[in-house]
Design an enzyme around this catalytic site. Structure first.
Site, PDB file in Angstrom:
ATOM      1  N   ASP A   8       0.972  -1.169  -0.022  1.00  0.00           N
ATOM      2  CA  ASP A   8      -0.160   0.110  -0.113  1.00  0.00           C
ATOM      3  C   ASP A   8       0.835   1.331   0.099  1.00  0.00           C
ATOM      4  OD1 ASP A   8      -1.711   2.088   0.810  1.00  0.00           O
ATOM      5  OD2 ASP A   8      -2.436   1.269   2.421  1.00  0.00           O
ATOM      6  N   LYS A  70       3.007  10.984  -3.641  1.00  0.00           N
ATOM      7  CA  LYS A  70       2.022  10.487  -4.479  1.00  0.00           C
ATOM      8  C   LYS A  70       1.026  11.502  -5.147  1.00  0.00           C
ATOM      9  CE  LYS A  70      -1.563   6.890  -3.455  1.00  0.00           C
ATOM     10  NZ  LYS A  70      -2.266   6.010  -2.549  1.00  0.00           N
ATOM     11  N   GLU A 168      -7.270   0.415  -4.520  1.00  0.00           N
ATOM     12  CA  GLU A 168      -7.225   0.405  -3.067  1.00  0.00           C
ATOM     13  C   GLU A 168      -8.591  -0.297  -2.395  1.00  0.00           C
ATOM     14  OE1 GLU A 168      -5.909   4.468  -1.622  1.00  0.00           O
ATOM     15  OE2 GLU A 168      -3.840   3.899  -2.925  1.00  0.00           O
ATOM     16  N   ASP A 190     -12.921   5.488   2.984  1.00  0.00           N
ATOM     17  CA  ASP A 190     -11.347   5.590   3.165  1.00  0.00           C
ATOM     18  C   ASP A 190     -10.868   6.874   3.603  1.00  0.00           C
ATOM     19  OD1 ASP A 190      -8.519   5.664   3.124  1.00  0.00           O
ATOM     20  OD2 ASP A 190      -8.460   4.664   1.246  1.00  0.00           O
TER      21      ASP A 190
HETATM   22  P1  ADP Z   1      -2.873   7.267   3.955  1.00  0.00           P
HETATM   23  O1  ADP Z   1      -3.787   6.297   3.218  1.00  0.00           O
HETATM   24  O2  ADP Z   1      -3.447   8.664   3.363  1.00  0.00           O
HETATM   25  O3  ADP Z   1      -1.434   7.221   3.680  1.00  0.00           O
HETATM   26  P2  ADP Z   1      -3.323   6.501   6.611  1.00  0.00           P
HETATM   27  O4  ADP Z   1      -4.508   5.353   6.324  1.00  0.00           O
HETATM   28  O5  ADP Z   1      -2.326   5.776   7.366  1.00  0.00           O
HETATM   29  O6  ADP Z   1      -2.843   7.410   5.490  1.00  0.00           O
HETATM   30  O7  ADP Z   1      -3.876   7.540   7.672  1.00  0.00           O
HETATM   31  C1  ADP Z   1      -3.068   8.442   8.266  1.00  0.00           C
HETATM   32  C2  ADP Z   1      -4.023   9.263   9.186  1.00  0.00           C
HETATM   33  O8  ADP Z   1      -4.467   8.524  10.036  1.00  0.00           O
HETATM   34  C3  ADP Z   1      -3.259  10.370   9.644  1.00  0.00           C
HETATM   35  O9  ADP Z   1      -3.583  11.757   9.897  1.00  0.00           O
HETATM   36  C4  ADP Z   1      -3.126  10.085  11.215  1.00  0.00           C
HETATM   37  O10 ADP Z   1      -3.124  11.180  12.147  1.00  0.00           O
HETATM   38  C5  ADP Z   1      -4.528   9.401  11.365  1.00  0.00           C
HETATM   39  N1  ADP Z   1      -4.796   8.387  12.651  1.00  0.00           N
HETATM   40  C6  ADP Z   1      -3.821   7.237  12.543  1.00  0.00           C
HETATM   41  N2  ADP Z   1      -4.328   6.767  13.748  1.00  0.00           N
HETATM   42  C7  ADP Z   1      -5.365   7.523  14.343  1.00  0.00           C
HETATM   43  C8  ADP Z   1      -6.160   7.288  15.414  1.00  0.00           C
HETATM   44  N3  ADP Z   1      -6.006   6.373  16.288  1.00  0.00           N
HETATM   45  N4  ADP Z   1      -7.394   8.165  15.560  1.00  0.00           N
HETATM   46  C9  ADP Z   1      -7.362   9.241  14.590  1.00  0.00           C
HETATM   47  N5  ADP Z   1      -6.519   9.526  13.472  1.00  0.00           N
HETATM   48  C10 ADP Z   1      -5.563   8.422  13.553  1.00  0.00           C
HETATM   49 MG    MG Z   2      -4.528   4.927   2.326  1.00  0.00          MG
END
Ligand code: ADP
Ligand code: MG
Length: 623
Positions: A8, A70, A168, A190
């Site tokens: 991912d 990205k 995704e 998402d």
């Molecule tokens: P992406 O798909 O955009 O690369 P992710 O799915 O990993 O990113 O999401 C990252 C986001 O999720 C960040 O903004 C992070 O702060 C938030 N995040 C991660 N854990 C938590 C949580 N427990 N509660 C709220 N937000 C969270």
């Molecule tokens: Mg993602």
């Protein structure tokens, strides 16, 4: 067979997963964290840093630290428009030839493409997974072909053979095991770090199809962090109401405040309240302690969550579905850990969303399952929403011209222009093939049809537009239309039918084994065809009695013709550099006929002689 991993490649975080004892597992780093922040930093000395180490430098070295690559993948400056604000580095656009443009990010005086930068993240991921050579990589459902291609190229640069690019949301649905229900409509919500996507998938007989996507590339956990930062600043007696106002503060202070805000946000996903300890800074010389409760936090972020639901409404409308028609809802992305998000999404769709998996791991887990399917380890063949093998037509001499490349999401459409090889050719035969190899004999023959009724005209004057259309069910329709006469013919074929994933896999592997030799064979075939046409046009022009060609020029041209003839007879696939001599001879002939061609340019039938590259306007010749 070497193992295949699922990746991912996220805007904020990237992950890698693989099958262990029949189960998909996300691989963790030495500290136990499954997430690799998609951040790259270039220190003055030493190799680039990726992940946590790079993220830690965003404060001390912001100009040499890069986020959100990205967003740049497969884009041009005009695609991005005013969206460049998120990147502090200079971005320029370069011409990559053939009308293609590539972006470059300028860091420490060195220009790097988004593909190279993403490849650095992928290399880190590869390293974590024990350096596998093959992978499935996920992309957002709304990614277009050039964004997908950029992702494939990034994989290649990182030393990975990208066996498949999958969506995704499809990966997430697989991870949640939703394919087991065989039929239904699925919504994937998402909410990540920088972007929001809502995808409506249709599942029919194990085949996922994207019905619609809605989203906001400017809505994510970062916005929640910013909302919290403003809240905290307001409590410090500051009034950062406008967005710009945030930038007026000391960047170091802002950066640490951002970190505190994210920590508080994460804490509030578990606890009813949390305390933020703001360190001493000029605007708060004594530091500050602030308690935030969940209701306060929820009020703060409610507008953001509502915005995401508006996008869901759009996605549903585009898919022509009502919330009641959605059978399953899957939550993906770190920000869906927030209880308010879960609650409101549940209310919106009128059903409890799936939350059994870690929402930031679901996509990588699904990619690993897809990798397992490709490796042939799962008996049931599951078709996904992509074309498993490339589709093309056979051109003169038995080369294949691919119109739709494998991994393209369906439905897909492509048109290319071909022309005739022989004078007064009144019909062309279109042979459709599927496969990765360069020569028709190594691909699967899918069928053929004839387009006749073309009015007699000199070779290369006819304009045959061949259109491939693969509908959502994988049914291929090929249409050929001669533009000058408007003659049209078509055929319908079911392309992927009967092709198992093992077979696809074998063909893909074969094409890699033979890539070099295929390329040379194809080049030779094309050069021979090109040479033959050039000779026939040249001879025809030389034979004309109405042109007064000085004898010196005539002799020069005639000997250039002989050189092409000789090269095309002696150059074969076993020569050390097949085609090089022929290529030189063709270029020479084009040069010496240029003056003559220019003189007769106004005569349509000879126009082609003037073009130094006869294949410039058309993809190939069909017999
Ligand atoms: P992406 O798909 O955009 O690369 P992710 O799915 O990993 O990113 O999401 C990252 C986001 O999720 C960040 O903004 C992070 O702060 C938030 N995040 C991660 N854990 C938590 C949580 N427990 N509660 C709220 N937000 C969270
Ligand atoms: Mg993602």
């Amino acid at each position: 067979m070497s193992e295949i991993v699922g990746i991912d490649l996220g805007t904020t975080n990237s992950l890698v997963a693989k099958m262990i004892d029949g189960k998909p597992v996300v691989l963790r780093g030495p500290e136990g964290n499954p997430l690799v922040p998609s951040v790259i930093s270039f220190p003055q000395k030493g190799p680039p840093l990726v992940g946590e180490e790079a993220k830690a430098r965003s404060l001390s070295d912001p100009l040499n630290t890069l986020f959100s690559v990205k967003r740049l993948m497969g884009r041009t400056l005009s695609d991005l428009g005013g969206e460049l604000g998120f990147i502090p580095q200079g971005i320029t656009e370069h011409d990559a030839g053939e009308g293609r443009k590539v972006l470059c990010v300028d860091i420490q005086g060195k220009k790097r493409t988004p593909e190279e930068l993403s490849a650095l993240i992928l290399k880190e991921i590869r390293h974590r997974a024990g350096n596998p050579t093959r992978a499935v990589i996920t992309v957002p459902a709304h990614f277009d072909e050039s964004q997908r291609q950029a992702t494939r190229d990034a994989g290649k640069i990182a030393g990975l053979e990208v066996l498949r690019i999958i969506n995704e949301p499809t990966a997430a649905a697989l991870a949640y095991g939703l394919d087991r229900r065989r039929k239904g409509t699925i919504a994937v919500y998402d909410f990540g770090g920088g972007t929001f996507d809502c995808t409506i998938l249709n599942l029919d007989d194990g085949v996922f199809r994207v019905l619609s996507t809605g989203g906001d590339t400017r809505l994510g956990g970062d916005d929640i962090d910013r909302a919290l930062m403003r809240f905290l600043l307001a409590r410090l007696g500051q009034n950062p109401h406008q967005t710009e106002a945030l930038n007026d503060f000391d960047p170091h202070f802002l950066q640490s405040l951002r970190g505190l805000a994210e920590q508080a946000k994460i804490a509030l996903s578990e606890a009813p309240d949390t305390v933020v300890e703001i360190p001493a800074y000029p605007i708060a010389p004594l530091g500050h302690r602030e308690r935030i409760t969940q209701p306060e936090f929820e009020e703060l972020i409610l507008p953001l969550v509502k915005r995401s639901l508006d996008r869901c409404r759009v996605a549903l409308r585009d898919a022509q579905k009502t919330p009641q028609q959605i059978d399953e809802v899957a939550l993906v992305g770190g920000s869906t850990r927030i209880p308010l998000v879960r609650r409101l999404v549940g209310e919106f769709f009128g059903r409890k969303p799936h939350t059994e998996l870690n929402p930031d791991e679901a996509v990588a887990l699904g990619a690993a399952i897809q990798a397992d399917i490709l490796a042939g380890n799962r008996r049931q063949t599951l078709l996904l929403d992509v074309l498993p093998l490339s589709l093309g037509i056979v051109t003169l001499g038995g080369a294949v011209s691919k119109l739709i490349h494998r991994n393209t999401t369906i439905p897909a459409r492509a048109t290319e222009r071909f022309t005739t090889a022989v004078d007064n050719q009144t019909a062309v035969e279109i042979t459709i093939v599927q496969g990765e190899r360069e020569l028709a004999k190594d691909c699967r023959d899918l069928g053929r049809f004839k387009l006749s009724g073309i009015p007699p005209m000199p070779s290369q004057m006819a304009q045959v537009d061949v259109t491939f259309l693969v509908n959502a069910d994988g049914l291929l329709t090929v249409t050929a239309c001669e533009k000058r006469s408007n003659q049209e013919a078509r055929i319908s074929i079911k392309p992927s039918h009967g092709l198992s994933d093992e077979e696809v896999e074998r063909m893909v592997l074969e094409s890699v084994d033979h890539a070099h030799e295929d390329f040379r064979a194809r080049r030779l075939i094309e050069l021979k065809a090109k040479g033959a046409i050039l000779i026939s046009h040249t001879r025809r022009t030389l034979d004309r009695t109405d042109l007064d060609i000085p004898s010196g020029e005539r002799t020069q041209i005639e000997s250039a013709v002989v050189l092409v003839l000789m090269a095309s007879q002696t150059d074969d696939i076993t020569s050390p550099e097949p085609g090089d001599r022929l290529n030189d001879a063709i270029n020479h002939l084009s040069e010496v006929t240029l003056a003559l061609a220019t003189r007769v340019m106004d005569e349509t039938a000879l126009k082609v002689l003037a073009s130094r590259k006869p294949d410039q306007v058309t993809t190939g010749l069909i017999s």
